[in-house]
Enzyme design. Structure first.
Site, PDB file in Angstrom:
ATOM      1  N   GLY A  53       5.972   9.426   5.307  1.00 56.21           N
ATOM      2  CA  GLY A  53       5.994   8.023   5.714  1.00 56.21           C
ATOM      3  C   GLY A  53       7.213   7.666   6.548  1.00 56.21           C
ATOM      4  O   GLY A  53       8.239   8.352   6.537  1.00 56.21           O
ATOM      5  N   ARG A  57      10.154  -0.347   5.653  1.00 54.86           N
ATOM      6  CA  ARG A  57      11.028  -1.346   5.031  1.00 54.86           C
ATOM      7  C   ARG A  57      12.518  -1.007   5.137  1.00 54.86           C
ATOM      8  O   ARG A  57      13.378  -1.832   4.874  1.00 54.86           O
ATOM      9  CB  ARG A  57      10.612  -1.546   3.563  1.00 54.86           C
ATOM     10  CG  ARG A  57       9.288  -2.298   3.416  1.00 54.86           C
ATOM     11  CD  ARG A  57       8.723  -2.214   2.006  1.00 54.86           C
ATOM     12  NE  ARG A  57       7.992  -0.967   1.774  1.00 54.86           N
ATOM     13  CZ  ARG A  57       7.406  -0.640   0.620  1.00 54.86           C
ATOM     14  NH1 ARG A  57       7.486  -1.466  -0.405  1.00 54.86           N
ATOM     15  NH2 ARG A  57       6.764   0.506   0.489  1.00 54.86           N
ATOM     16  N   GLU A 201      -3.371  -0.845  -7.153  1.00 51.22           N
ATOM     17  CA  GLU A 201      -2.264  -1.191  -6.266  1.00 51.22           C
ATOM     18  C   GLU A 201      -2.075  -2.701  -6.252  1.00 51.22           C
ATOM     19  O   GLU A 201      -3.040  -3.452  -6.397  1.00 51.22           O
ATOM     20  CB  GLU A 201      -2.554  -0.695  -4.839  1.00 51.22           C
ATOM     21  CG  GLU A 201      -2.466   0.803  -4.691  1.00 51.22           C
ATOM     22  CD  GLU A 201      -1.132   1.358  -5.151  1.00 51.22           C
ATOM     23  OE1 GLU A 201      -0.102   1.002  -4.570  1.00 51.22           O
ATOM     24  OE2 GLU A 201      -1.125   2.136  -6.133  1.00 51.22           O
TER      25      GLU A 201
HETATM   26  C1  UD1 Z   1       3.217   4.258  -4.312  1.00 48.10           C
HETATM   27  C2  UD1 Z   1       1.990   4.148  -5.226  1.00 48.10           C
HETATM   28  C3  UD1 Z   1       2.233   3.087  -6.265  1.00 48.10           C
HETATM   29  C4  UD1 Z   1       3.476   3.430  -7.059  1.00 48.10           C
HETATM   30  C5  UD1 Z   1       4.676   3.637  -6.127  1.00 48.10           C
HETATM   31  C6  UD1 Z   1       5.824   4.229  -6.921  1.00 48.10           C
HETATM   32  C7  UD1 Z   1       0.046   4.776  -3.866  1.00 48.10           C
HETATM   33  C8  UD1 Z   1      -1.148   4.290  -3.157  1.00 48.10           C
HETATM   34  N1  UD1 Z   1       0.819   3.838  -4.438  1.00 48.10           N
HETATM   35  O1  UD1 Z   1       3.337   3.030  -3.609  1.00 48.10           O
HETATM   36  O2  UD1 Z   1       1.136   3.024  -7.158  1.00 48.10           O
HETATM   37  O3  UD1 Z   1       3.735   2.396  -7.987  1.00 48.10           O
HETATM   38  O4  UD1 Z   1       4.366   4.562  -5.081  1.00 48.10           O
HETATM   39  O5  UD1 Z   1       7.001   4.319  -6.167  1.00 48.10           O
HETATM   40  O6  UD1 Z   1       0.272   5.955  -3.939  1.00 48.10           O
HETATM   41  N2  UD1 Z   1       3.513   9.105   2.018  1.00 48.10           N
HETATM   42  C9  UD1 Z   1       3.056  10.162   2.784  1.00 48.10           C
HETATM   43  N3  UD1 Z   1       1.933   9.992   3.521  1.00 48.10           N
HETATM   44  C10 UD1 Z   1       1.235   8.827   3.546  1.00 48.10           C
HETATM   45  C11 UD1 Z   1       1.717   7.753   2.764  1.00 48.10           C
HETATM   46  C12 UD1 Z   1       2.851   7.920   2.008  1.00 48.10           C
HETATM   47  O7  UD1 Z   1       3.645  11.233   2.794  1.00 48.10           O
HETATM   48  O8  UD1 Z   1       0.232   8.774   4.256  1.00 48.10           O
HETATM   49  C13 UD1 Z   1       4.743   9.293   1.230  1.00 48.10           C
HETATM   50  C14 UD1 Z   1       5.856   8.354   1.633  1.00 48.10           C
HETATM   51  O9  UD1 Z   1       6.652   8.942   2.628  1.00 48.10           O
HETATM   52  C15 UD1 Z   1       6.625   8.140   0.327  1.00 48.10           C
HETATM   53  C16 UD1 Z   1       5.559   8.328  -0.739  1.00 48.10           C
HETATM   54  O10 UD1 Z   1       4.477   8.983  -0.125  1.00 48.10           O
HETATM   55  O11 UD1 Z   1       7.617   9.117   0.156  1.00 48.10           O
HETATM   56  C17 UD1 Z   1       5.114   6.995  -1.325  1.00 48.10           C
HETATM   57  O12 UD1 Z   1       4.611   6.172  -0.306  1.00 48.10           O
HETATM   58  P1  UD1 Z   1       4.921   4.617  -0.241  1.00 48.10           P
HETATM   59  O13 UD1 Z   1       4.276   4.078   0.978  1.00 48.10           O
HETATM   60  O14 UD1 Z   1       6.369   4.357  -0.422  1.00 48.10           O
HETATM   61  O15 UD1 Z   1       4.096   4.117  -1.528  1.00 48.10           O
HETATM   62  P2  UD1 Z   1       4.309   2.788  -2.351  1.00 48.10           P
HETATM   63  O16 UD1 Z   1       3.753   1.650  -1.591  1.00 48.10           O
HETATM   64  O17 UD1 Z   1       5.714   2.691  -2.790  1.00 48.10           O
HETATM   65 CA    CA Z   2       7.622   3.855  -2.316  1.00 42.19          CA
END
Ligand code: UD1
Ligand code: CA
Length: 508
Positions: A53, A57, A201
């Site tokens: 990601g 933010r 979510e």
């Molecule tokens: C996610 C969880 C949420 C949890 C929270 C905990 C999901 C849908 N939601 O939300 O339930 O409470 O983490 O911190 O999983 N990433 C990728 N590829 C993508 C999307 C994300 O590698 O396509 C990685 C991001 O870089 C990050 C991690 O996954 O390191 C989490 O992604 P983020 O977008 O921060 O999820 P949250 O909205 O925090």
């Molecule tokens: Ca996160």
């Protein structure tokens, strides 16, 4: 079925392997129960770390996982931890600024320490895990951990408990926590008997579900086969149009079962913005320093940074605002005063580093004293009981046992023997604009103040260099060298000049 693996590319050390379209669901699920049992019996653990990601933010030109906590990129923490609980291989899913993130991870873990899968388009956490699956093709073990790259404070014990739970019940084990404010997290759904049945979510939650205090920490462990099948079956039918990894929890609840492993919310806080980054760093700092306080005195632990790779002996005293970075080692009984910053530096037992010194890739011998305000650059070796004083800079320099360079001095590419005294304002002229040259000062020599040593040059054993000398040729042992014009004295000169000017003022 919509292909999830578009753009699935993973690299290992050299070259890039491209995977084709995923095989149809049916073929994938046809694993015999026997093969599964064999896997379970073998044990084994792989890990998938999601770090593709952008971290919108953070509002940063740098990928979120490259932002550092105590000198380590955020993304390195989960990888380190996964390896600590025995995960091998560790697959990192990278996307945003992939090259820079990969370089940082390879620098830390080596090309073999982490496998990189590229997620070119961030279509959700579930999509990311799905893309990691081909990289586990040759993995013969049973379980895989899924960790998020932005959850750095997780404890090893929590992870070990999670893996143990998944292994014992062969279920999906999920870390949950109850923070004071659950905003932004996925909420844990439980049935009336208290069993975890899913995660919703925040953006998809009903007002009632939003009132649930228990959240999903984004840390899972489950059988690889299950993760493969469950992530292949995800859809984007949700508020964000993403493949949510969290949807596999409901799926596990209907099949292999889910077990929640509760953790302290402070240990599973996600870092999504700079405020959370600062808070996470403060927690990590406090945790590290609290553990060290078993044998180290901190004048002010809140302002002292001790990076995870640092070693500190017993009875060491650390002043306010000290930073110990990289592979710094502090010997027992040493004292490090306020504002000292040491990187990859070794300090011997009982040494004293006075306020506001900066050293990198240097060593300070037992009982030596350095500073205040000294700058020891890479390749500096201060011998035992040697003294380096204020405004002294050294680089690629060895100062022998008991030698002193106490004031306003530059020593570069220099080897100084034992019991040498280097006077105030001594400069080694080691650079002619093109090349660097070395200076050697043998045991017991005395270098007078305000001396320039034009390298390459050697001052022999016990030789004396008179104050104000520019040394351009080797000085034999025991000799005196002095370059000084004979002094001229003019008695009454000052008075004469004063009279002259007084007269001029009167007439003017
Ligand atoms: C996610 C969880 C949420 C949890 C929270 C905990 C999901 C849908 N939601 O939300 O339930 O409470 O983490 O911190 O999983 N990433 C990728 N590829 C993508 C999307 C994300 O590698 O396509 C990685 C991001 O870089 C990050 C991690 O996954 O390191 C989490 O992604 P983020 O977008 O921060 O999820 P949250 O909205 O925090
Ligand atoms: Ca996160």
């Amino acid at each position: 079925m919509k292909s999830l693996s578009r753009g699935a590319v993973w690299t290992k050390a050299v070259g890039v392997v491209k995977y084709g379209e995923p095989r149809p669901m049916a073929a994938r699920t046809k694993k015999t129960a026997k093969a599964r049992r064999a896997r379970a019996a073998r044990g084994g653990l792989a890990a998938i770390v999601l770090a593709a990601g952008k971290g919108t933010r953070m509002r940063s030109a740098r990928a979120k996982v490259l932002h550092e906590i105590l000198g380590r990129p955020l993304g390195a923490y989960p990888i380190e931890l996964a390896r600590a609980v025995g995960a091998d291989p560790v697959v990192a899913v990278l996307g945003h600024q992939r090259a820079a993130v990969e370089a940082a991870l390879v620098a830390r873990f080596g090309a073999d320490g982490v496998r990189v899968v590229e997620q070119t388009e961030q279509r959700g956490t579930g999509h990311a895990v799905r893309l990691a699956m081909p990289a586990l093709k040759s993995f013969r073990g049973d379980l895989a951990l899924v960790l998020y790259g932005d959850v750095p404070l997780l404890r090893r014990e929590t992870l070990a408990a999670l893996v143990g739970t998944a292994r014992r019940y062969r279920c999906l084990a999920v870390v949950t926590a109850t923070p004071p404010d659950a905003t932004g997290y996925g909420r844990i759904l439980r049935d009336e008997r208290g069993h975890v049945i899913g995660v919703v979510e925040e953006k998809d939650a009903t007002p009632e579900e939003r009132r649930i205090g228990e959240v999903d920490a984004g840390i899972y462990c489950g059988p690889v086969d299950f993760l493969r099948e469950a992530t292949a079956g995800l859809t984007t039918r949700n508020a964000q149009g993403e493949y949510y990894l969290t949807d596999i929890v409901a799926r596990a609840a209907e099949g292999i079962g889910v077990t929640g492993v509760e953790a302290d919310f402070r240990d599973v806080a996600g870092v999504n913005d700079r405020q959370q980054l600062a808070e996470a760093e403060a927690v990590m700092r406090a945790r590290t320093n609290r553990a060290l306080m078993a044998h180290v005195t901190f004048r002010d632990p809140a302002t002292t940074d001790v990076e995870p790779g640092v070693e500190i002996g017993v009875d060491v005293e650390l002043g306010r605002g000290v930073a110990l970075r990289g592979r710094t080692k502090i010997g027992h009984g040493a004292r490090i005063d306020d504002g000292v910053i040491l990187t990859d530096t070794e300090v011997g037992a009982g040494a004293h580093v006075r306020p506001y010194c900066v050293a990198s890739e240097a060593s300070i011998g037992a009982g030596a004293s350095v500073g205040p305000f000294a700058h020891l650059r890479p390749g500096t070796k201060i011998g035992p009981d040697a003294h380096v004083g204020n405004f002294v800079e050294t680089k690629k320099t060895t100062l022998g046992r008991g030698s002193k360079a106490n004031h306003l001095t530059y020593l570069g590419d220099t080897t100084v023997g034992e019991r040498v005294n280097i006077g105030a304002g001594t400069i080694t002229c080691n650079y002619n604009g093109y090349e660097k040259f070395t200076t050697t000062i043998d045991d017991g020599a005395f270098i007078g103040s305000d001396t320039q040593l034009v390298a390459p040059v050697r001052v022999g054993k016990g030789a004396v260099v008179g104050a104000g000398t520019t040394v351009t040729e080797d000085v034999p042992a025991g000799a005196l060298v002095i370059t000084r014009a004979a002094a001229v004295q003019k008695p009454g000169y000052a008075q004469k000049v004063a009279k002259k000017y007084a007269a001029a003022r009167k007439s003017g």
